[in-house]
Design an enzyme around this catalytic site. Structure first.
Site, PDB file in Angstrom:
ATOM      1  N   ILE A  14       0.847  -1.207   0.000  1.00 21.25           N
ATOM      2  CA  ILE A  14       0.000   0.000   0.000  1.00 21.25           C
ATOM      3  C   ILE A  14       0.877   1.249   0.000  1.00 21.25           C
ATOM      4  CG2 ILE A  14      -1.670   1.344   1.334  1.00 21.25           C
ATOM      5  CD1 ILE A  14      -2.935  -1.317   2.134  1.00 21.25           C
ATOM      6  N   ASP A 186      -5.487  14.953 -41.808  1.00 25.51           N
ATOM      7  CA  ASP A 186      -4.985  14.062 -42.832  1.00 25.51           C
ATOM      8  C   ASP A 186      -6.100  13.121 -43.253  1.00 25.51           C
ATOM      9  OD1 ASP A 186      -2.451  11.588 -42.861  1.00 25.51           O
ATOM     10  OD2 ASP A 186      -2.473  13.482 -43.950  1.00 25.51           O
ATOM     11  N   LYS A 208      -7.914  18.812 -49.048  1.00 28.86           N
ATOM     12  CA  LYS A 208      -8.732  19.723 -49.854  1.00 28.86           C
ATOM     13  C   LYS A 208      -8.053  21.062 -50.137  1.00 28.86           C
ATOM     14  CE  LYS A 208     -13.202  17.788 -48.676  1.00 28.86           C
ATOM     15  NZ  LYS A 208     -14.094  17.827 -47.526  1.00 28.86           N
TER      16      LYS A 208
END
Ligand code: SAH
Length: 389
Positions: A14, A186, A208
């Site tokens: 722990i 992309d 584009k």
């Protein structure tokens, strides 16, 4: 916690889990435990924590701001807690949530936000809720809008989006994408990542961009640099890893030349992740000790910079990208170089996505086997190990 002393009593698993988090928060750790896990004793050896290798004794918590009682002896934890209470110091008891003054929250961090979950002392439930919230923040399902501008200053991050499925981007890539004011994307970058962006984010679709007098790559570089010089934070989102046949080098140069701050975030490349998603390791102990990633967009011949004869003569794994069109010519060149005609081949199309398709063949039949873009072609013994997923 920065610069504040924390007493940790007990050196087991722990404490081993809590101490790294406390250190990350800048706490000064005083560990008191007769024995400690390897991780904790390594931290003590390297001076990152202070370790008193003995039993806890009253007064140990005198200069602590916070105490963690994590021994496996409830009586010791109780004594530690009583002393902390008397000193008005918060104390977490790891063995008994009810008897504890304070609880450790299940935590996660994303994009400058820290989420802590407490679930009435049920740590498993708290962790599960923490994971759900973390996943929802990362996916964008849980909105985390900023009210005081976006976190980044002007600059560019070249981010690899991973091989196809939207959740295969890195945590860092996603975090930067959430902060972007402009995203230049992309064709191969997952569309879902763009769908999650805020409405005011400018998305530039690299496919584009008008050609004009320049190549699209020059235009991409120009857009990135221009927007960054206008003071915006720009993410250039690329399929796979931007430095593997991704023209990342040119984009990095453009930023460096313009003096724009730039960060590179690696992505999972389809060259390794694509085969893996089909159950094909690019290396395997005792089978193959090397792999080569080559582009097939230029057929073997004087124009190609790949030494196909050498690849044919070797026996390592060959992973081909952009090779659908020229696969017959490449197979012929590898056979001529000396590769066995029976060498196993797998064509992995749309790897990692719901449309993933795997087509088995051999080097001899590669030319006539159907293949559709985008595909990685894996050639070599690893392709024939029969691990169909
Ligand atoms: N930078 C990318 C590769 C760009 S080159 C990366 O690291 O993954 C584009 C080629 O990558 C494609 O022609 C195809 O060969 C391969 N590719 C990309 N995504 C793919 C996918 N999901 N499945 C199969 N091949 C993929």
């Amino acid at each position: 916690m920065r610069g504040k002393t924390v007493l940790v009593v007990g050196g087991g698993s722990i404490a081993g889990r809590r101490v790294p988090r406390l250190l990350e928060a800048g706490a000064l750790i005083n560990l008191v435990a007769p024995e400690a896990t390897t991780t904790l004793s390594d931290l003590a050896a390297s001076g990152e924590i202070h370790w008193s290798a003995r039993e806890w004794q009253p007064g140990d918590g005198a200069d602590a701001w916070f105490v963690l009682a994590a021994t496996d002896d409830p009586a010791v934890n109780a004594a530690v807690a009583v002393e902390a209470e008397a000193a008005r110091t918060w104390c977490v008891r790891s063995d008994d949530a009810e008897a504890s003054d304070a609880w450790t929250l299940a935590q996660t961090e994303f994009d400058g936000v820290t989420v802590g979950v407490s679930a009435s002392g049920d740590p498993g439930r708290a962790a599960a809720i923490r994971d759900s919230i973390g996943a929802a923040l990362r996916s964008g399902e849980l909105a985390a809008p900023r009210t005081r501008g976006r976190g980044r200053g002007a600059g560019v991050a070249l981010v690899g989006a991973g091989p196809g499925e939207a959740d295969l981007i890195t945590l860092r890539g996603l975090e930067l994408l959430r902060q972007a004011e402009v995203v230049v994307s992309d064709r191969l970058a997952p569309q879902e990542l763009l769908d999650q962006l805020a409405d005011d984010v400018e998305i530039v679709d690299a496919a584009k961009l008008p050609y004009g007098r320049h190549t699209t790559q020059e235009q991409i570089n120009a857009v990135m640099v221009e927007r960054a010089l206008e003071g915006k934070f720009v993410v250039r989102l690329k399929g796979g890893d931007g430095f593997v046949f991704g023209r990342g080098a040119e984009e990095l140069d453009a930023c460096l030349e313009a003096g724009v701050p730039v960060e590179v975030v690696p992505g999972l490349s389809s060259s390794i992740a694509g085969p893996a998603a089909a159950g094909i390791p690019v290396t395997e102990r005792g089978v193959v000790h090397d792999f080569t990633v080559a582009t097939g967009h230029v057929p073997p011949g004087p124009q190609s910079k790949v030494n196909w004869a050498a690849l044919g003569a070797g026996n390592g794994t060959i992973v081909l990208l952009m090779a659908v069109k020229n696969r017959a010519a490449i197979a012929a060149a590898l056979l001529e170089g000396g590769r066995d005609a029976a060498t196993p081949v797998r064509i992995v199309e749309n790897a990692t996505t719901k449309n993933q398709t795997v087509r088995p063949c051999t080097l001899a039949s590669l030319g006539e086997t159907e293949a559709n873009h985008p595909a990685v072609i894996v050639i070599g013994a690893v392709a024939g190990r029969g691990r169909e997923l």
